[in-house]
Design a protein around this motif. Sequence first.
Motif, short mmCIF file in Angstrom:
data_model
loop_
_atom_site.label_atom_id
_atom_site.label_comp_id
_atom_site.label_asym_id
_atom_site.label_seq_id
_atom_site.Cartn_x
_atom_site.Cartn_y
_atom_site.Cartn_z
N UNK A 1 0.85 -1.19 0.00
CA UNK A 1 0.00 0.00 0.00
C UNK A 1 0.88 1.24 0.00
N UNK A 2 0.67 2.12 -0.96
CA UNK A 2 1.50 3.32 -1.09
C UNK A 2 0.62 4.47 -1.56
N UNK A 3 1.19 5.66 -1.61
CA UNK A 3 0.49 6.85 -2.09
C UNK A 3 1.14 7.32 -3.38
N UNK A 4 0.33 7.56 -4.43
CA UNK A 4 0.90 7.96 -5.70
C UNK A 4 1.14 9.47 -5.74
N UNK B 1 3.77 -11.85 -10.87
CA UNK B 1 2.65 -11.14 -11.47
C UNK B 1 2.08 -10.19 -10.42
N UNK B 2 1.41 -9.13 -10.87
CA UNK B 2 0.80 -8.18 -9.96
C UNK B 2 -0.70 -8.09 -10.16
N UNK B 3 -1.42 -7.71 -9.09
CA UNK B 3 -2.87 -7.48 -9.14
C UNK B 3 -3.16 -6.16 -8.44
N UNK B 4 -3.82 -5.24 -9.11
CA UNK B 4 -4.31 -4.05 -8.42
C UNK B 4 -5.57 -4.45 -7.67
N UNK B 5 -5.61 -4.12 -6.39
CA UNK B 5 -6.77 -4.49 -5.60
C UNK B 5 -7.12 -3.37 -4.64
N UNK B 6 -8.07 -3.63 -3.76
CA UNK B 6 -8.52 -2.61 -2.81
C UNK B 6 -8.52 -3.20 -1.41
N UNK C 1 -8.11 2.65 -1.57
CA UNK C 1 -8.62 2.19 -0.28
C UNK C 1 -10.14 2.27 -0.27
N UNK C 2 -10.80 1.15 -0.51
CA UNK C 2 -12.25 1.17 -0.62
C UNK C 2 -12.93 0.03 0.12
N UNK C 3 -12.20 -0.99 0.57
CA UNK C 3 -12.85 -2.15 1.18
C UNK C 3 -13.02 -1.95 2.69
N UNK D 1 -10.88 -6.32 4.05
CA UNK D 1 -10.44 -7.45 3.23
C UNK D 1 -9.67 -6.97 2.00
N UNK D 2 -9.18 -7.93 1.23
CA UNK D 2 -8.58 -7.65 -0.06
C UNK D 2 -9.60 -7.89 -1.15
N UNK D 3 -10.18 -6.82 -1.67
CA UNK D 3 -11.20 -6.93 -2.72
C UNK D 3 -10.51 -7.05 -4.07
N UNK D 4 -10.90 -8.06 -4.86
CA UNK D 4 -10.23 -8.33 -6.13
C UNK D 4 -11.24 -8.59 -7.23
#
Length: 382
Positions: A136-139, A163-168, A279-281, A284-287
Motif C-alpha cells: 500500500x502506497x500513495x501515488x 505477477x501483480x494485481x491491483x486491488x482494494x 482504499x475502498x474495502x 479485506x482484499x477486494x479483487x
Amino acid sequence: MIFRMDAPKMRRVGIVAMGVAALAGTTALVAKKTYGPDVSPVSHTDTRPEREKKYLLSAEKITALREEAIKSLIASVPEGKKFDHLRHDEERLRAESEMYTPSESEQADVRRKSAAQLPLLALGTETNGYGFFEFADVDESGEEQHRLYVMKKDSQGTMHFVVGFRNSMAEKGFTFKKIEGFTQLGLHYFTHAYEGRYGEVVDVLPDKLGKFKRVHTDANGKDHHFVSDFGGESGEPPAVITDRYTIDAGRGLHFHGSNLTGKWADRIRKIWKSMLRGAKSGACGRMAHADVRVLGTKYIQLRITKPKTINENGKEKTIREIVQHGTPIYIHATPPVIQRSEKRIRAGGESDSAPRESAPKSTRSGNPGSSGTRPDPFALNN
C-alpha cells in the motif's frame, strides 16, 4: 499433502484457523524505523532484469490465465433464466481484471520501500514456493494505491516478482493491531479456501441471506444465493462473492471477489471505471473475479492433515483436519499510508502502540510460526 484448488466446481476446505500473524504480537515496527532506505541482504534486493524476467509472467501468459479463469467462472453459473445476467458476463469479467506484469521501475520502487519487509516474507516462504506481498502506497496525486504481488523464492532466498494485481484494501487504513475496519499489517498465512460459483454470496450472516433472492439448490439439497446485480443497485449490501481465501477466520479477513469491483462508464466505447484502485474495502482484499480465481487456483496452497479417529482412554476421538502450512502473505504499508491510518485511529479513540517487528520462527515443522509443537488452533484467533 499439497492441496491446490484447481477445479471449476465449488469446493470448501473446512479448516480450523491457525494464527494469522506469524509474528504473534511482536510483529510491529515503529514507522520511522520500519520504513526508509534500509539496505537488506543482496539476496532480497537483487533486481537485475535478466534474473527477474525468468520469473515474470508475459502479457500473453497473463491473457491466457485470465481467459482460463473467465471460462471457469462462466461454467460455474447454474442453469436457468434468472442467472442469465451472470452467464453472459465475459465482457465484464475481462474489463474488471487488474492482473498485469510489474515494470522494472515498479519492482525497484517496491523493493526500495520494502527493504525491511521482503526478507520476512522470504523467511516465511518455502524454497521454490510462492509468497504474496500486499503493498500500500500513495501515488503522485496523493491517492492510495494497493497492489498484491505473487512472488517466488529461489534456492538462494531471493523473492522474485511473478505477477501483480491491483486491488482494494481497507478504506480506514492499516495497523499492526486488530482493530475493526483496519487491515492488519505483518506476516500472515492463508488458512481457509472456498472456491464458489460466479456471483455466489459466500460470506454473509445467515439472517442477511434473504436479501439475495436468486437461489440455486444443488444436487445435495444445499441452497446457493446469488447477487441479482453489481454495485448494490437493487439495495443489496456489498457482498463477498464468488471465491474467498481467508487469512483471519476470526475477523472474516479474506481476499475475495466482490459486487463492487467497478462499472461501465461508457459501454459504447468500452470504458471501464474501476473501483479496485485504492482504499475502498472494509478490511479485506477486494479483487476482480478472474484475478482471485487465478490467485486461488494457481498460487494459493494449503498443506493439511487428514481427519482421523484415535482411541483416547477407551473412547474414540476424531481429530479435525488442520492446516500445517498455508501460502504466506506479508501486508506492508509505506509511511504516508501509516500516517493516514494513525490519524483515523486517534480520531476513533484507539491506540496503536506496538512492539518492534521480529522475524518469524522457523516453519520447518510445518506450522507457520511454530518452533516445533503444534499450537492450539482455537487459541490463535481470539
